[in-house]
Design a protein around this motif. Structure first.
Motif, mmCIF file in Angstrom:
data_model
loop_
_atom_site.group_PDB
_atom_site.id
_atom_site.type_symbol
_atom_site.label_atom_id
_atom_site.label_comp_id
_atom_site.label_asym_id
_atom_site.label_seq_id
_atom_site.Cartn_x
_atom_site.Cartn_y
_atom_site.Cartn_z
ATOM 1 N N GLU A 71 -6.691 -12.924 2.420
ATOM 2 C CA GLU A 71 -7.940 -12.235 2.117
ATOM 3 C C GLU A 71 -7.833 -10.775 2.562
ATOM 4 O OE1 GLU A 71 -12.645 -12.473 3.308
ATOM 5 O OE2 GLU A 71 -11.413 -14.274 3.498
ATOM 6 N N ILE A 72 -8.333 -9.897 1.733
ATOM 7 C CA ILE A 72 -8.294 -8.462 2.025
ATOM 8 C C ILE A 72 -9.650 -8.063 2.605
ATOM 9 C CG2 ILE A 72 -8.004 -6.163 1.044
ATOM 10 C CD1 ILE A 72 -6.467 -7.604 -1.275
ATOM 11 N N PRO A 73 -9.658 -7.530 3.835
ATOM 12 C CA PRO A 73 -10.945 -7.144 4.434
ATOM 13 C C PRO A 73 -11.544 -5.917 3.758
ATOM 14 C CG PRO A 73 -9.138 -6.573 5.900
ATOM 15 C CD PRO A 73 -8.536 -7.304 4.737
ATOM 16 N N GLU A 74 -12.864 -5.835 3.781
ATOM 17 C CA GLU A 74 -13.573 -4.656 3.270
ATOM 18 C C GLU A 74 -13.237 -3.480 4.164
ATOM 19 O OE1 GLU A 74 -15.539 -4.299 0.589
ATOM 20 O OE2 GLU A 74 -15.244 -6.382 0.003
ATOM 21 N N PRO A 75 -13.149 -2.291 3.719
ATOM 22 C CA PRO A 75 -13.434 -1.768 2.393
ATOM 23 C C PRO A 75 -12.191 -1.642 1.521
ATOM 24 C CG PRO A 75 -13.156 0.076 3.864
ATOM 25 C CD PRO A 75 -12.939 -1.195 4.675
ATOM 26 N N PHE A 76 -11.096 -2.322 1.870
ATOM 27 C CA PHE A 76 -9.833 -2.145 1.170
ATOM 28 C C PHE A 76 -9.788 -2.922 -0.141
ATOM 29 C CE2 PHE A 76 -9.048 -1.553 5.690
ATOM 30 C CZ PHE A 76 -8.594 -0.242 5.656
ATOM 31 N N THR A 77 -9.051 -2.359 -1.101
ATOM 32 C CA THR A 77 -8.867 -2.991 -2.408
ATOM 33 C C THR A 77 -7.493 -3.635 -2.466
ATOM 34 O OG1 THR A 77 -7.859 -1.021 -3.394
ATOM 35 C CG2 THR A 77 -10.290 -1.188 -3.497
ATOM 36 N N LYS A 78 -7.255 -4.419 -3.499
ATOM 37 C CA LYS A 78 -5.939 -5.016 -3.705
ATOM 38 C C LYS A 78 -4.896 -3.914 -3.853
ATOM 39 C CE LYS A 78 -3.264 -8.218 -6.587
ATOM 40 N NZ LYS A 78 -2.139 -8.086 -5.720
ATOM 41 N N ALA A 79 -5.247 -2.843 -4.539
ATOM 42 C CA ALA A 79 -4.311 -1.719 -4.708
ATOM 43 C C ALA A 79 -3.956 -1.106 -3.350
ATOM 44 C CB ALA A 79 -4.910 -0.669 -5.633
ATOM 45 N N ASP A 80 -4.947 -0.939 -2.462
ATOM 46 C CA ASP A 80 -4.678 -0.428 -1.110
ATOM 47 C C ASP A 80 -3.724 -1.362 -0.368
ATOM 48 O OD1 ASP A 80 -6.466 1.752 -1.363
ATOM 49 O OD2 ASP A 80 -8.129 0.606 -0.493
ATOM 50 N N ALA A 81 -4.022 -2.654 -0.422
ATOM 51 C CA ALA A 81 -3.217 -3.644 0.299
ATOM 52 C C ALA A 81 -1.789 -3.693 -0.228
ATOM 53 C CB ALA A 81 -3.870 -5.015 0.210
ATOM 54 N N ASP A 82 -1.626 -3.631 -1.542
ATOM 55 C CA ASP A 82 -0.283 -3.651 -2.130
ATOM 56 C C ASP A 82 0.488 -2.394 -1.761
ATOM 57 O OD1 ASP A 82 -0.909 -6.103 -3.203
ATOM 58 O OD2 ASP A 82 -1.160 -5.361 -5.259
ATOM 59 N N LYS A 83 -0.191 -1.252 -1.755
ATOM 60 C CA LYS A 83 0.456 -0.006 -1.347
ATOM 61 C C LYS A 83 0.877 -0.089 0.111
ATOM 62 C CE LYS A 83 -0.151 4.985 -1.102
ATOM 63 N NZ LYS A 83 -1.056 6.109 -1.330
ATOM 64 N N ALA A 84 0.018 -0.639 0.961
ATOM 65 C CA ALA A 84 0.351 -0.791 2.383
ATOM 66 C C ALA A 84 1.573 -1.682 2.557
ATOM 67 C CB ALA A 84 -0.840 -1.363 3.153
ATOM 68 N N GLU A 85 1.643 -2.754 1.791
ATOM 69 C CA GLU A 85 2.790 -3.668 1.909
ATOM 70 C C GLU A 85 4.087 -2.979 1.486
ATOM 71 O OE1 GLU A 85 4.308 -8.104 0.597
ATOM 72 O OE2 GLU A 85 2.294 -7.470 0.056
ATOM 73 N N THR A 86 4.045 -2.201 0.417
ATOM 74 C CA THR A 86 5.258 -1.513 -0.002
ATOM 75 C C THR A 86 5.639 -0.428 1.008
ATOM 76 O OG1 THR A 86 4.008 -0.039 -1.465
ATOM 77 C CG2 THR A 86 4.966 -2.004 -2.460
ATOM 78 N N MET A 87 4.644 0.195 1.639
ATOM 79 C CA MET A 87 4.933 1.179 2.684
ATOM 80 C C MET A 87 5.575 0.507 3.889
ATOM 81 S SD MET A 87 1.504 3.528 2.461
ATOM 82 C CE MET A 87 1.979 4.707 3.731
ATOM 83 N N GLU A 88 5.074 -0.672 4.268
ATOM 84 C CA GLU A 88 5.670 -1.426 5.390
ATOM 85 C C GLU A 88 7.132 -1.728 5.089
ATOM 86 O OE1 GLU A 88 2.097 -4.122 7.304
ATOM 87 O OE2 GLU A 88 3.073 -4.860 5.511
ATOM 88 N N ALA A 89 7.409 -2.147 3.851
ATOM 89 C CA ALA A 89 8.789 -2.467 3.470
ATOM 90 C C ALA A 89 9.664 -1.221 3.520
ATOM 91 C CB ALA A 89 8.807 -3.085 2.073
#
Length: 110
Positions: free
Chosen positions: A31-49
């Protein structure tokens, strides 16, 4: 062993949670917490990688699902204050663009 086979073996050797599988982003499983979007979360994951595979961003961290890097002494202080679970919550867009502050070009806003 071919290059793709070698890469697959390297990925299998990574600890759980550090393997990125095509079309299986973390945002598809958690689950993605507010106020983040799926696009934010996916970008964060690629940045982590990217950070985990690069020496250029050593000393930086991304706090999923917030797609912003926090680096150096600011990251250390942020973590000491509880990180995203503390009173500062998740990092948000930078509000200052000054390479003299951290050498990274911007300061995160919390």
């Amino acid at each position: 062993m071919t290059a793709p086979e070698k890469r697959l073996e390297e990925l299998k050797a990574r600890p759980a949670g550090q393997v990125v599988i095509a079309r299986q982003m973390r945002s598809d499983r958690e689950e993605i917490p507010e106020p983040f979007t799926k696009a934010d979360a996916d970008k964060a994951e690629t940045m982590e990688a990217r950070i985990s595979m690069s020496r250029l961003t050593a000393g930086c961290q991304v706090y999923w699902p917030s797609p912003f890097e926090v680096c150096g002494a600011i990251k250390d202080k942020y973590n000491s204050l509880g990180g995203p679970g503390g009173f500062l919550s998740f990092p948000s867009p930078a509000r200052t663009n000054s390479p003299t502050l951290t050498g990274m070009g911007s300061e995160p806003n919390f």
